[in-house]
Design a protein around this motif. Structure first.
Motif, PDB file in Angstrom:
ATOM      1  N   LYS A 172       0.829  -1.211   0.000  1.00 35.70           N
ATOM      2  CA  LYS A 172       0.000   0.000   0.000  1.00 35.70           C
ATOM      3  C   LYS A 172       0.865   1.264   0.000  1.00 35.70           C
ATOM      4  O   LYS A 172       0.572   2.234  -0.692  1.00 35.70           O
ATOM      5  CB  LYS A 172      -0.905  -0.024   1.241  1.00 35.70           C
ATOM      6  N   LEU A 173       1.947   1.224   0.776  1.00 32.93           N
ATOM      7  CA  LEU A 173       2.789   2.416   0.923  1.00 32.93           C
ATOM      8  C   LEU A 173       4.038   2.360   0.053  1.00 32.93           C
ATOM      9  O   LEU A 173       4.896   3.223   0.159  1.00 32.93           O
ATOM     10  CB  LEU A 173       3.193   2.591   2.395  1.00 32.93           C
ATOM     11  N   THR A 174       4.121   1.319  -0.780  1.00 33.10           N
ATOM     12  CA  THR A 174       5.294   1.070  -1.649  1.00 33.10           C
ATOM     13  C   THR A 174       6.612   1.183  -0.868  1.00 33.10           C
ATOM     14  O   THR A 174       7.511   1.941  -1.220  1.00 33.10           O
ATOM     15  CB  THR A 174       5.319   2.017  -2.875  1.00 33.10           C
ATOM     16  N   LEU A 175       6.656   0.445   0.225  1.00 29.82           N
ATOM     17  CA  LEU A 175       7.866   0.406   1.048  1.00 29.82           C
ATOM     18  C   LEU A 175       8.858  -0.578   0.448  1.00 29.82           C
ATOM     19  O   LEU A 175       8.487  -1.486  -0.294  1.00 29.82           O
ATOM     20  CB  LEU A 175       7.522  -0.022   2.480  1.00 29.82           C
ATOM     21  N   ASP A 176      10.121  -0.415   0.823  1.00 29.22           N
ATOM     22  CA  ASP A 176      11.141  -1.360   0.355  1.00 29.22           C
ATOM     23  C   ASP A 176      10.891  -2.751   0.919  1.00 29.22           C
ATOM     24  O   ASP A 176      11.129  -3.754   0.274  1.00 29.22           O
ATOM     25  CB  ASP A 176      12.542  -0.891   0.781  1.00 29.22           C
ATOM     26  N   ARG A 177      10.478  -2.787   2.170  1.00 27.64           N
ATOM     27  CA  ARG A 177      10.200  -4.068   2.803  1.00 27.64           C
ATOM     28  C   ARG A 177       9.062  -3.898   3.807  1.00 27.64           C
ATOM     29  O   ARG A 177       8.772  -2.790   4.245  1.00 27.64           O
ATOM     30  CB  ARG A 177      11.431  -4.646   3.482  1.00 27.64           C
ATOM     31  N   ALA A 178       8.462  -5.015   4.157  1.00 25.33           N
ATOM     32  CA  ALA A 178       7.325  -4.956   5.072  1.00 25.33           C
ATOM     33  C   ALA A 178       7.791  -4.598   6.482  1.00 25.33           C
ATOM     34  O   ALA A 178       8.856  -5.047   6.910  1.00 25.33           O
ATOM     35  CB  ALA A 178       6.609  -6.296   5.082  1.00 25.33           C
ATOM     36  N   PRO A 179       6.999  -3.816   7.209  1.00 28.31           N
ATOM     37  CA  PRO A 179       7.361  -3.515   8.608  1.00 28.31           C
ATOM     38  C   PRO A 179       7.313  -4.780   9.458  1.00 28.31           C
ATOM     39  O   PRO A 179       6.650  -5.755   9.114  1.00 28.31           O
ATOM     40  CB  PRO A 179       6.266  -2.536   9.050  1.00 28.31           C
ATOM     41  N   GLN A 180       8.032  -4.746  10.578  1.00 28.00           N
ATOM     42  CA  GLN A 180       7.961  -5.858  11.523  1.00 28.00           C
ATOM     43  C   GLN A 180       6.605  -5.857  12.217  1.00 28.00           C
ATOM     44  O   GLN A 180       5.931  -4.830  12.301  1.00 28.00           O
ATOM     45  CB  GLN A 180       9.059  -5.713  12.575  1.00 28.00           C
ATOM     46  N   CYS A 181       6.243  -7.031  12.738  1.00 27.81           N
ATOM     47  CA  CYS A 181       4.997  -7.135  13.502  1.00 27.81           C
ATOM     48  C   CYS A 181       5.003  -6.159  14.677  1.00 27.81           C
ATOM     49  O   CYS A 181       3.961  -5.691  15.142  1.00 27.81           O
ATOM     50  CB  CYS A 181       4.798  -8.557  14.031  1.00 27.81           C
ATOM     51  N   THR A 182       6.237  -5.857  15.168  1.00 27.17           N
ATOM     52  CA  THR A 182       6.343  -5.022  16.359  1.00 27.17           C
ATOM     53  C   THR A 182       6.036  -3.544  16.082  1.00 27.17           C
ATOM     54  O   THR A 182       6.090  -2.746  17.009  1.00 27.17           O
ATOM     55  CB  THR A 182       7.757  -5.136  16.954  1.00 27.17           C
ATOM     56  N   VAL A 183       5.715  -3.204  14.856  1.00 24.42           N
ATOM     57  CA  VAL A 183       5.280  -1.830  14.629  1.00 24.42           C
ATOM     58  C   VAL A 183       3.909  -1.622  15.291  1.00 24.42           C
ATOM     59  O   VAL A 183       3.555  -0.504  15.675  1.00 24.42           O
ATOM     60  CB  VAL A 183       5.243  -1.489  13.113  1.00 24.42           C
ATOM     61  N   CYS A 184       3.165  -2.700  15.465  1.00 23.76           N
ATOM     62  CA  CYS A 184       1.874  -2.636  16.161  1.00 23.76           C
ATOM     63  C   CYS A 184       1.876  -3.431  17.459  1.00 23.76           C
ATOM     64  O   CYS A 184       1.296  -3.023  18.452  1.00 23.76           O
ATOM     65  CB  CYS A 184       0.746  -3.185  15.276  1.00 23.76           C
ATOM     66  N   HIS A 185       2.512  -4.616  17.395  1.00 24.98           N
ATOM     67  CA  HIS A 185       2.423  -5.544  18.531  1.00 24.98           C
ATOM     68  C   HIS A 185       3.608  -5.378  19.472  1.00 24.98           C
ATOM     69  O   HIS A 185       4.709  -5.015  19.052  1.00 24.98           O
ATOM     70  CB  HIS A 185       2.395  -6.990  18.023  1.00 24.98           C
ATOM     71  N   VAL A 186       3.369  -5.734  20.736  1.00 23.99           N
ATOM     72  CA  VAL A 186       4.465  -5.673  21.706  1.00 23.99           C
ATOM     73  C   VAL A 186       5.285  -6.951  21.703  1.00 23.99           C
ATOM     74  O   VAL A 186       6.310  -7.038  22.388  1.00 23.99           O
ATOM     75  CB  VAL A 186       3.932  -5.400  23.137  1.00 23.99           C
ATOM     76  N   THR A 187       4.856  -7.948  20.960  1.00 19.79           N
ATOM     77  CA  THR A 187       5.661  -9.163  20.819  1.00 19.79           C
ATOM     78  C   THR A 187       5.967  -9.395  19.348  1.00 19.79           C
ATOM     79  O   THR A 187       5.183  -9.011  18.471  1.00 19.79           O
ATOM     80  CB  THR A 187       4.924 -10.404  21.360  1.00 19.79           C
ATOM     81  N   GLY A 188       7.094 -10.029  19.094  1.00 22.06           N
ATOM     82  CA  GLY A 188       7.548 -10.223  17.724  1.00 22.06           C
ATOM     83  C   GLY A 188       6.666 -11.146  16.913  1.00 22.06           C
ATOM     84  O   GLY A 188       6.679 -11.101  15.684  1.00 22.06           O
ATOM     85  N   SER A 189       5.913 -11.988  17.587  1.00 23.58           N
ATOM     86  CA  SER A 189       5.053 -12.911  16.853  1.00 23.58           C
ATOM     87  C   SER A 189       3.605 -12.450  16.821  1.00 23.58           C
ATOM     88  O   SER A 189       2.721 -13.189  16.403  1.00 23.58           O
ATOM     89  CB  SER A 189       5.130 -14.305  17.480  1.00 23.58           C
ATOM     90  N   GLY A 190       3.360 -11.208  17.264  1.00 24.91           N
ATOM     91  CA  GLY A 190       2.001 -10.690  17.222  1.00 24.91           C
ATOM     92  C   GLY A 190       1.109 -11.403  18.219  1.00 24.91           C
ATOM     93  O   GLY A 190       1.542 -11.802  19.284  1.00 24.91           O
ATOM     94  N   GLY A 191      -0.133 -11.548  17.848  1.00 29.11           N
ATOM     95  CA  GLY A 191      -1.052 -12.261  18.731  1.00 29.11           C
ATOM     96  C   GLY A 191      -2.131 -11.362  19.290  1.00 29.11           C
ATOM     97  O   GLY A 191      -1.981 -10.143  19.408  1.00 29.11           O
TER      98      GLY A 191
END
Lengths: 153, 392
Positions: free
Chosen positions: A29-48
């Motif tokens: 959507k934002l034409t980024l070089d790479r996808a952001p990590q889950c931790t941009v929203c989540h407090v854990t690396g695996s989301g949930g």
């Protein structure tokens, strides 16, 4: 084709494509070089469930983001872009920060934004070219041991 | 046939049974007899296959178990493919729909695991590998990813290790990617005690060297964590130790303690240098045979360092209390409550039910109500999950 084997293996519904695809959706959507990590929203690396509590996530939810709903993700990020939402109050909008590769959750200098070793290096998953344990070596060693045990027996 | 004699004996004293940590209800304290991993979870041994069929599976006619002989379908691929004693192939296929109440997308189909596993046992050497496709949040377990940034649709290996069994299998040395020894090895990998200590058996295995001991009165495992070599750069790899010890002072009671300390120059979640500690206690208790109570409480101590090297320490915790009630052999009710304080506070209630209708087959339903207490205010979530689990 990438989904064929899992489908055959499980003979059931389509693979999960919902929240786990949010980072890729943001990238596209934002034409980024790479996808952001889950931790941009989540407090854990695996989301949930229950872990998307970072300021950027709170702003996205306020803008209508629904779990597992890619359409709501696209609408929410467009809303934040249009509003210039700045979740961490550092003067740079969240979407602007995502495009710049910085963290929309923490202003620079707070000690919370990527000041660890290897800063700037993207986290990558999978074995690299160097230093990866080679399973085939272990298998060969076992076969050799098996042959030896037969001889001894 | 010697594999089957012990389950048969067990049946005489234990008419109902189940797997997992609650196996203590039937006097089974050691995990190594039934699982390839000496600390439990994952692939079953040949003996474990027999026990699973006799003690865990639901039988239409309870007399089926009186013979003490497992069904031929207890073997690999429901007994369709005979295997030599030294090779133990298996699989772990898990998937099903998840329902998120309040979401625009009502039902989310999930494929949670598609692993094929194999264990070679050339006494005293043992080797184990699990390979499959990761479809959701499998980043730390990914081996080859066509999309490294998301880890989706990637080849994953949760475990691969080489081991040495010594002293009549009482001591097992292992090196490779191994589940981190800490606390109850409960299957609910999203529970706070597993997720916040980063010790679940879904993706949190680490590369390192481990020593496990299993005796009548004590079991223990300690592991030197060398880092997860399936993530890069090196700075995000956690290094340190983890371990537990569990004592069995009386029958049907286990009391244990766990400890973990890791250092990463750039923590995977917080992006800053982090010294992470978790220390806790856990207990397993079966007051009556059809009921097992499982408890774990952990203190979480994180020390983050800013650019100037100044430390900031935060202290939190996580707790889990679960009852595993065998309503009839092969059918379980699994209520649980959990709470955590690690950043935001969380309180959750679980109600699970599991049915084992066929060999190697589990149907499980869970309803989870979770209240999160964030700075922006409390939020509630209700999730329903139905899983079909085939463990071949």
């Amino acid at each position: 084709m990438r989904r064929t084997l899992p489908l055959l293996l499980l003979c059931c519904a389509m693979p999960a494509a919902a929240t786990s695809s949010f980072p890729a959706t943001l990238r596209d959507k934002l034409t980024l070089d790479r996808a952001p990590q889950c931790t941009v929203c989540h407090v854990t690396g695996s989301g949930g469930d229950g872990t998307a509590t970072k300021p950027f996530a709170v702003s996205m939810v306020a803008a209508g983001l629904e779990p597992f709903d890619e359409a709501s993700l696209e609408a929410a990020v467009a809303q934040l872009d249009a509003d210039g939402t700045d979740s961490d109050g550092d003067g740079a909008g969240d979407v602007e920060e995502l495009r710049a590769g910085t963290d929309p959750n923490a202003p620079p200098g707070t000690g919370l934004e990527g000041e660890g070793e290897g800063e700037g290096e993207p986290v990558e998953y999978g074995f690299g070219c160097a230093g990866a344990p080679d399973a085939s070596v272990a298998v060969l060693a076992l076969l050799w041991l098996r042959r030896r045990s037969r001889r001894c027996g | 046939m010697r594999y089957w004699s012990l389950p048969a004996l067990a049946l005489l004293t234990a008419p109902g049974a189940l797997a997992y940590p609650s196996m203590i209800a039937h006097g089974y304290t050691s995990c190594a007899a039934c699982h390839v991993d000496p600390s439990g979870a994952g692939q079953l041994t040949q003996y474990g296959r027999g026990m699973s069929d006799l003690l865990v599976r639901w039988h239409v006619d309870p007399k089926e178990v009186e013979s003490g002989e497992p069904s031929p379908a207890a073997g690999f691929l429901f007994g369709l493919l005979p295997t030599p004693e030294w090779l133990n192939p298996s699989g772990n296929l898990r998937g099903g729909p998840m329902v998120v109440v309040g979401s625009n997308v009502a039902v989310v189909p999930l494929v949670m695991a598609t692993d094929l596993t194999a264990t070679l046992e050339l006494s005293p050497v043992v080797a184990h590998v699990a390979l499959g496709f990761g479809l959701k949040n499998m980043g730390p377990a990914v081996v080859i990813s066509p999309d490294p940034s998301t880890g989706e649709l990637a080849l994953v290996s949760r475990e691969h290790w080489l081991g040495l069994k010594l002293f009549d299998d009482a001591l097992v040395l292992r090196a490779g990617r191994v589940p981190v020894p800490f606390g109850l090895r409960n299957v609910e990998h999203t529970s706070a005690v597993r997720a916040l200590t980063r010790t679940d058996v879904n993706t949190d295995q680490q590369h390192g060297v481990a020593v496990a001991f299993a005796g009548d009165l004590l079991r223990a495992e300690v592991m030197g964590l060398l880092g997860n070599y399936q993530i890069r750069p090196d700075a995000v790899r956690e290094r340190g130790y983890a371990g537990f010890v569990e004592l069995f002072p009386v029958e049907h009671v286990g009391i244990g303690a766990s400890s973990l300390l890791t250092w990463a120059g750039r923590d995977l979640d917080t992006e800053v240098p982090l010294l992470r500690q978790a220390h806790g206690v856990f207990a397993r208790f079966a007051p009556v045979e059809p009921l097992a109570l499982l408890f774990e409480g952990d203190a979480l101590v994180d020390t983050a360092f800013d650019a100037a090297g100044a430390p900031t320490t935060t202290v939190g915790g996580a707790a889990w209390l679960q009852a595993d009630w065998t309503i009839i052999p092969g059918v379980h009710l699994l209520p649980a409550i959990e709470s955590s304080a690690h950043g935001d506070g969380m309180l959750a209630g679980w109600l699970g039910a599991a049915w084992y209708p066929l060999p190697h087959t589990e149907l499980r339903a869970d309803a989870i109500v979770r209240e999160t207490f964030a700075a922006a205010g409390p939020t509630s979530a209700f999730v329903g999950l139905l899983q079909l689990h085939l463990y071949l």
